[in-house]
Motif scaffolding. Structure first.
Motif, PDB file in Angstrom:
ATOM      1  N   UNK A 263       0.819  -1.214   0.000  1.00 23.93           N
ATOM      2  CA  UNK A 263       0.000   0.000   0.000  1.00 23.93           C
ATOM      3  C   UNK A 263       0.858   1.273   0.000  1.00 23.93           C
ATOM      4  N   UNK A 264       2.091   1.186   0.563  1.00 25.33           N
ATOM      5  CA  UNK A 264       2.932   2.379   0.694  1.00 25.33           C
ATOM      6  C   UNK A 264       4.287   2.226   0.008  1.00 25.33           C
ATOM      7  N   UNK A 265       4.535   1.071  -0.626  1.00 21.82           N
ATOM      8  CA  UNK A 265       5.765   0.827  -1.383  1.00 21.82           C
ATOM      9  C   UNK A 265       7.026   1.069  -0.551  1.00 21.82           C
ATOM     10  N   UNK A 266       7.060   0.494   0.651  1.00 17.23           N
ATOM     11  CA  UNK A 266       8.226   0.666   1.515  1.00 17.23           C
ATOM     12  C   UNK A 266       8.350  -0.515   2.466  1.00 17.23           C
ATOM     13  N   UNK A 267       9.462  -0.537   3.228  1.00 16.80           N
ATOM     14  CA  UNK A 267       9.647  -1.510   4.300  1.00 16.80           C
ATOM     15  C   UNK A 267       9.212  -0.894   5.626  1.00 16.80           C
ATOM     16  N   UNK A 268       9.319  -1.655   6.691  1.00 15.34           N
ATOM     17  CA  UNK A 268       9.046  -1.105   8.010  1.00 15.34           C
ATOM     18  C   UNK A 268      10.016   0.032   8.323  1.00 15.34           C
ATOM     19  N   UNK A 269       9.496   1.099   8.935  1.00 14.83           N
ATOM     20  CA  UNK A 269      10.376   2.139   9.454  1.00 14.83           C
ATOM     21  C   UNK A 269      10.894   1.706  10.830  1.00 14.83           C
ATOM     22  N   UNK A 270      11.718   2.527  11.451  1.00 10.54           N
ATOM     23  CA  UNK A 270      12.344   2.118  12.713  1.00 10.54           C
ATOM     24  C   UNK A 270      11.310   1.897  13.814  1.00 10.54           C
TER      25      UNK A 270
END
Length: 296
Positions: free
Chosen positions: A188-195
């Motif tokens: 949905x957001x085209x990213x990995x987990x943030x910190x």
């Protein structure tokens, strides 16, 4: 009797036979009804085969429902599978009825306004495009199977650790939620987990020693509530998208969005099998006893 449900409007006698495993803790039996309608029960009998092959009767209290039913409570019977799992469904009314085959009364359960959960059906989810509707229904079916498997498990059972390399069942449910949360941000957001997300979900996602240390001491509803919250977000976001988005490729792994959510679905299936395997091998809980005082 799911393979031969009772649909007759006349009184008939029905028999259910089975084998009680030597490791069984209890035997639950009774009446089951589905959907709207009137369901009548009377004259329950239980027989256990002895070592000589003779079926001996076992006393069943209020077996013909002669004791009056008050406020939907059936004397000497439990609505559920144990005292710890009493279930009352508001759409069902439980009363006594004068139609009977033994004594003066029978048990009548009347269902009105039941909204059945769609079983064995794929798709047709309101507000979702066709292929996404298919995926939502499959995700929900597998999640329901996980919930049915774990919902009545005790604290001892969900925290039981078979060995140093195993995972607790509570942690596995948390792992399902964490993996689904990851694919939310990935697709949905085209990213990995943030910190911040790694800190919250990392141990659940990895299921290494950190997961074994963190996920214990909570009842099963704690994990199911988190799982439900994650799933609600999944359905909300999937409904915002269409089949064209499903076919889009996540170039980082050359996976389509549809394949990503297929993976979430089969991931549930994989860990459901693991949970079932672990659940069947949990030994009986040893009751703790206080040491007796030694008197001089």
């Amino acid at each position: 009797m799911s393979d031969r449900p009772v649909k007759s409007k006349e009184w008939n006698s029905y028999t259910v036979e089975g084998t009680v495993d030597k490791n069984s803790k209890s035997l639950s039996f009774g009446g089951l009804c589905l959907f709207d309608g009137k369901f009548y029960f009377d004259k329950f009998e239980l027989f256990i085969e002895n070592d000589k092959g003779v079926y001996e009767p076992v006393t069943v209290l209020n077996s013909s429902f002669e004791s009056p039913i008050s406020n939907g409570d059936v004397p000497k019977w439990i609505q559920g599978i144990s005292n710890d799992a009493i279930v009352k469904v508001k759409e069902y009314k439980i009363t006594s009825d004068k139609s009977s085959v033994d004594g003066k009364n029978s048990l009548l359960i009347e269902g009105k306004g039941i909204k059945p959960r769609l079983e064995a059906k794929i798709g047709n989810v309101e507000g979702a495009s066709p292929k996404i509707a298919d995926m939502i229904s499959m995700l929900e079916d597998l999640k329901a199977r996980v919930e049915r498997t774990v919902k009545n498990m005790s604290q001892y059972e969900i925290d039981y650790l078979h060995d140093a390399e195993a995972n607790r069942i509570g942690a596995l449910v948390m792992h399902l939620a964490a993996a689904e949360k990851y694919y939310q941000v990935f697709t949905f957001e085209n990213r990995d987990f943030n910190e911040e997300e790694k800190k919250k979900w990392g141990n659940a996602l990895d299921l290494d020693q950190g997961g074994r240390d963190e996920f214990k001491g909570h009842d099963i509803q704690y994990y199911l509530d988190i799982y439900n919250e994650v799933r609600a977000k999944t359905i909300e976001e999937l409904k915002k998208r269409d089949d064209a988005w499903f076919a889009e490729v996540q170039t980082r792994y050359d996976w389509t969005n549809q394949y990503c959510w297929f993976h979430v679905m089969e991931h549930q299936s994989s860990h459901l099998g693991q949970i079932l395997f672990l659940k069947k091998r949990i030994p009986p809980e040893q009751k703790k006893t206080l040491p007796q005082e030694i008197k001089k």
